[in-house]
Write a protein that holds these residues in place. Structure first.
Motif, PDB file in Angstrom:
ATOM      1  N   LYS A   1       0.893  -1.195  -0.060  1.00 28.74           N
ATOM      2  CA  LYS A   1      -0.097   0.088   0.060  1.00 28.74           C
ATOM      3  C   LYS A   1       0.737   1.118   0.057  1.00 28.74           C
ATOM      4  O   LYS A   1       0.631   2.180  -0.791  1.00 28.74           O
ATOM      5  CB  LYS A   1      -0.949  -0.088   1.272  1.00 28.74           C
ATOM      6  CG  LYS A   1      -1.774   1.050   1.241  1.00 28.74           C
ATOM      7  CD  LYS A   1      -3.090   0.801   0.067  1.00 28.74           C
ATOM      8  CE  LYS A   1      -4.230   1.754   0.120  1.00 28.74           C
ATOM      9  NZ  LYS A   1      -5.238   1.629  -0.610  1.00 28.74           N
TER      10      LYS A   1
ATOM     11  N   LEU B   1      -2.636   6.685   4.896  1.00 27.26           N
ATOM     12  CA  LEU B   1      -2.948   5.408   5.172  1.00 27.26           C
ATOM     13  C   LEU B   1      -3.161   5.224   6.479  1.00 27.26           C
ATOM     14  O   LEU B   1      -3.160   3.982   7.010  1.00 27.26           O
ATOM     15  CB  LEU B   1      -1.588   4.730   4.804  1.00 27.26           C
ATOM     16  CG  LEU B   1      -1.228   4.761   3.041  1.00 27.26           C
ATOM     17  CD1 LEU B   1      -0.028   4.231   2.906  1.00 27.26           C
ATOM     18  CD2 LEU B   1      -2.275   4.596   2.238  1.00 27.26           C
TER      19      LEU B   1
ATOM     20  N   SER C   1      -6.870   7.574  -1.863  1.00 23.87           N
ATOM     21  CA  SER C   1      -6.099   6.136  -1.861  1.00 23.87           C
ATOM     22  C   SER C   1      -6.991   5.114  -1.732  1.00 23.87           C
ATOM     23  O   SER C   1      -6.394   3.968  -2.130  1.00 23.87           O
ATOM     24  CB  SER C   1      -5.104   6.245  -0.384  1.00 23.87           C
ATOM     25  OG  SER C   1      -5.973   6.122   0.812  1.00 23.87           O
ATOM     26  N   ARG C   2      -8.245   5.429  -1.169  1.00 22.72           N
ATOM     27  CA  ARG C   2      -9.107   4.405  -1.334  1.00 22.72           C
ATOM     28  C   ARG C   2      -9.715   4.104  -2.808  1.00 22.72           C
ATOM     29  O   ARG C   2      -9.825   2.921  -3.158  1.00 22.72           O
ATOM     30  CB  ARG C   2     -10.314   4.744  -0.451  1.00 22.72           C
ATOM     31  CG  ARG C   2     -10.078   4.652   1.248  1.00 22.72           C
ATOM     32  CD  ARG C   2     -11.305   4.607   1.895  1.00 22.72           C
ATOM     33  NE  ARG C   2     -10.771   4.982   3.320  1.00 22.72           N
ATOM     34  CZ  ARG C   2     -10.798   6.203   3.953  1.00 22.72           C
ATOM     35  NH1 ARG C   2     -10.951   7.250   3.397  1.00 22.72           N
ATOM     36  NH2 ARG C   2     -10.374   6.117   5.267  1.00 22.72           N
TER      37      ARG C   2
ATOM     38  N   ARG D   1      -7.081  -0.876   1.712  1.00 22.58           N
ATOM     39  CA  ARG D   1      -6.762  -0.123   2.796  1.00 22.58           C
ATOM     40  C   ARG D   1      -6.576  -0.968   3.839  1.00 22.58           C
ATOM     41  O   ARG D   1      -7.495  -1.920   4.352  1.00 22.58           O
ATOM     42  CB  ARG D   1      -7.279   1.093   3.107  1.00 22.58           C
ATOM     43  CG  ARG D   1      -6.908   1.991   4.209  1.00 22.58           C
ATOM     44  CD  ARG D   1      -7.776   3.182   4.479  1.00 22.58           C
ATOM     45  NE  ARG D   1      -7.584   3.750   5.779  1.00 22.58           N
ATOM     46  CZ  ARG D   1      -7.439   4.933   6.070  1.00 22.58           C
ATOM     47  NH1 ARG D   1      -7.190   5.984   5.084  1.00 22.58           N
ATOM     48  NH2 ARG D   1      -7.402   5.386   7.310  1.00 22.58           N
TER      49      ARG D   1
ATOM     50  N   ASP E   1      -6.463  -0.913   8.015  1.00 22.21           N
ATOM     51  CA  ASP E   1      -6.692  -0.025   8.937  1.00 22.21           C
ATOM     52  C   ASP E   1      -6.081  -0.534  10.482  1.00 22.21           C
ATOM     53  O   ASP E   1      -5.502   0.401  11.053  1.00 22.21           O
ATOM     54  CB  ASP E   1      -8.126   0.450   9.490  1.00 22.21           C
ATOM     55  CG  ASP E   1      -8.804   1.276   8.217  1.00 22.21           C
ATOM     56  OD1 ASP E   1      -7.918   2.181   7.973  1.00 22.21           O
ATOM     57  OD2 ASP E   1      -9.944   1.105   7.842  1.00 22.21           O
TER      58      ASP E   1
END
Length: 684
Positions: free
Chosen positions: A48, A158, A576-577, A584, A586
């Protein structure tokens, strides 16, 4: 080339290594569990973090240094490696796991620099001069503004924290822009001896985020670096790279970034309502930027500091020092002060406590100790030596000092010290093995703020069994500078998007917002009389000491469930999503860290690591020091090879030179992995 070492770890350290798919983690054996966490976070976040750069870096060594209390990470080439100082930041306002932050920020740097490794012209240069070809490329082309700004974007988009979501990070820019202080590129880039200038992290974040917002190009960083690699021969490569990747100039996006941030902050200002009034304590402001922090009002008849405010000052014309300001506003210096220190805390016994860094004889080993100052005579003493204690708090009777301990092995502990006899009476593990930030005594109860998992919460200790009750659920805003009056814990938070002072009633768990600062308010201190509040208020000239009646504060009911949303950070996160092909992450799963096997790392077996060479003779030490009578002693026909082990303790050079009919051989080996440094050199 970057011939650079960060220093030496203690000679007695025994080293181990873990090889994952993309990294080799090298670390002292006592932090084996911590090293596995680093391996998990770096591997989990890797794809990522690297996606916008459009690159898959080769394996790289990551060296963990646990004995140094300054938190940092460095990505360096020649030889290529990542140096990480594992002690988490104790004094910074952050709500994010240090490991998670590093895996994103330094992981982005790995990808950035890898563009200049064995790619394009650097693929041709590598067989000729080795890894220093990468150092040359990184030094000439992408600026620190780009590198650091893009890395800050990575940690911001992120995660739920990161510097782009932290009020401290953009606080000065907010004050400057709202007051019309818009500087051109050169003034911002090169700084000033007269006007405070934010660093490359801030400026880099503003310009890079402007590019991302205006162009919606998620892969801009990779395209920008790829262009610089392919067009290395162009003397105007920076301008050309901007034109060809984002269709405009660097100056344009810098101005757009300033305007974008200003518009957001103006809208915030319109919604804010009237600012809370305050009264300056000092007679006059400093000529240049200066910060006054951690005010303590001394109400102690018989003390020379009675009816004075004591705090820490530092600025463009001043190193850190402890100062006092009397009732007339006159300032006096008490003593020089350590630059790495905690907030000041006052004991009812007439003592001020803080923690500060004490350096050891080893370059990468130091300590953090508790220091006290007796207000009766001004004497200063160190309570404990060779400790790793941070952020002290004092019990209501002044008999007990609580500190956060950050062991070398990782995690943290709550330590209770006897203020009188200076011994450890009790120790408690942190909630969920997290990072204790600060501690507060409320009557007989002990509270602490702690970073757990992906956020920060407030916890209450059950001393009977060492368990913790979660009082403020884990969230992502800051919570620093805890002080107690009665049943209330006062602290600073950026819950509203700007640093303000809050009060948390431990009786009914109600949160109140006290200040409504335009640019920022911090370090609240309330004397036991409970009638006034002293704090630091921010503007374009820095933090200054102010005071106000406590009942004049806002006292607005607030909630951590309704935090301020940073508009730019949210745009970046949404990009970014939406534009990413990778889901992503989390929360990093750390339930299976044992999947990475470790083995012994031999210092002798890795003594030599040849990283750079050249078909000419050059002596980098003599070039740096200019310690030669004739030019050919530093550079001549011949050949050279350089070695530096990954730990940075063994540096070697072997060379052959030819000049005016003379053939010469040269060798130099320096080893600093022992309590003494050994250096051997020969010229034949």
């Amino acid at each position: 080339g970057q011939y650079f070492t960060v220093g030496d770890d203690p000679a007695k350290a025994k080293w181990r290594q873990i090889k994952t798919e993309h990294y080799t983690f090298i670390y002292p054996q006592e932090i084996d569990s911590l090293a596995r966490l680093y391996a998990t976070y770096f591997e989990t976040n890797r794809d990522k973090v690297l996606e916008p750069l459009q690159i898959a870096p080769r394996r790289i060594p990551v060296v963990l240094h646990p004995y140094y209390t300054k938190s940092n990470g460095v990505v360096t080439w020649a030889p290529k490696r990542v140096d990480i100082f594992t002690t988490p930041p104790a004094y910074e306002g952050t709500s994010e796991s240090w490991i998670d932050n590093l895996s994103k920020h330094e992981g982005r740097h790995i990808g950035q620099v890898s563009h200049f490794e064995k790619k394009g012209v650097y693929k041709v240069l590598y067989p000729i001069i080795g890894e220093q070809s990468t150092g040359i490329g990184v030094g000439l082309y992408p600026s620190k503004l780009f590198l650091e700004g893009d890395a800050v974007i990575a940690e911001t988009e992120l995660g739920n924290a990161g510097r782009g979501r932290n009020a401290d990070f953009l606080m000065y820019s907010r004050a400057a822009y709202l007051n019309g202080d818009f500087r051109n590129w050169d003034k911002q880039k090169f700084g000033s001896y007269k006007y405070y200038t934010p660093d490359e992290y801030v400026m880099g974040y503003i310009i890079n985020s402007a590019i991302r917002v205006k162009t919606e190009s998620y892969t801009y960083p990779g395209e920008f670096l790829d262009y610089e690699v392919k067009h290395f021969y162009n003397p105007g490569i920076i301008s050309a790279a901007f034109k060809n990747t984002v269709n405009n100039t660097r100056d344009y996006f810098f101005k757009e970034g300033q305007q974008m941030m200003t518009q957001i902050w103006k809208r915030d200002l319109e919604k804010m309502g009237p600012a809370t009034p305050s009264q300056d304590i000092a007679r006059e402001r400093e000529r240049l930027y200066a910060d006054y922090r951690y005010p303590i009002y001394v109400d102690m008849p018989g003390s020379k500091y009675h009816n004075k405010v004591i705090g820490v000052k530092e600025g463009m014309e001043h190193a850190h020092k402890l100062v006092s300001i009397d009732s007339t506003g006159k300032e006096r210096t008490i003593r020089a002060f350590n630059y790495s220190h905690s907030p000041l805390v006052l004991s009812p016994k007439g003592m001020i406590y803080w923690t500060e860094t004490i350096y050891s004889s080893g370059a990468l080993r130091d300590y953090s100790v508790v220091v006290s100052m007796d207000l009766s005579d001004g004497s200063v003493s160190i309570i404990n030596h060779k400790t790793r204690f941070f952020n002290p708090a004092v019990s209501g009777d002044g008999e007990v000092i609580a500190v956060a301990e950050y062991p070398v092995e990782g995690s943290s502990n709550l330590i209770l010290l006897s203020a009188k006899h200076q011994f450890i009476s009790k120790s408690y593990k942190a909630p969920s093995n997290g990072q204790i930030k600060e501690i507060a005594f409320v009557g007989s109860d002990i509270y602490c703020s702690a970073i757990v998992g992906d956020g920060l919460g407030l916890y209450k200790l059950d001393s009977s069994d060492g368990s913790w009750e979660n009082v403020i659920p884990v969230q992502h805003q800051t919570l620093v500078g805890m002080k107690v009056v009665g049943d209330n814990i006062y602290f600073t938070s950026d819950l509203s998007g700007v640093n303000n002072i809050y009060s948390f009633d431990t009786g009914d768990n109600t949160l109140y917002k006290l200040t409504n600062a335009v640019y920022g308010a911090s370090d609240g201190f309330i004397p036991q009389t409970g009638k006034e509040i002293y704090y630091s208020e921010f503007d374009t000239q820095g933090y200054r000491f102010v005071k106000a009646p406590l009942d004049s504060m806002k006292w607005e009911v607030s909630s951590f469930e309704k935090p301020y949303k940073h508009e730019v950070a949210e745009i970046l996160a949404n990009q970014s999503r939406e534009l990413s092909n990778i889901e992503r992450i989390d929360t990093v799963d750390v339930t299976d860290v044992e999947k990475y096997p470790s083995k012994r790392y031999s210092k002798a077996g890795h003594f030599f690591r040849f990283h750079s060479w050249a078909p000419v003779y050059y002596n980098i030490d003599k070039i740096k020091s200019m310690s030669f009578q004739n030019f050919y002693e530093a550079v001549s026909l011949g050949a050279t090879v350089y070695s530096q082990n990954t730990l940075g303790t063994a540096v070697s050079m072997f060379g052959y030179s030819y000049h005016n009919g003379f053939h010469s051989g040269h060798a130099k080996i320096s080893y600093s992995g022992l309590p003494v440094t050994i250096e051997l050199s020969a010229d034949f």
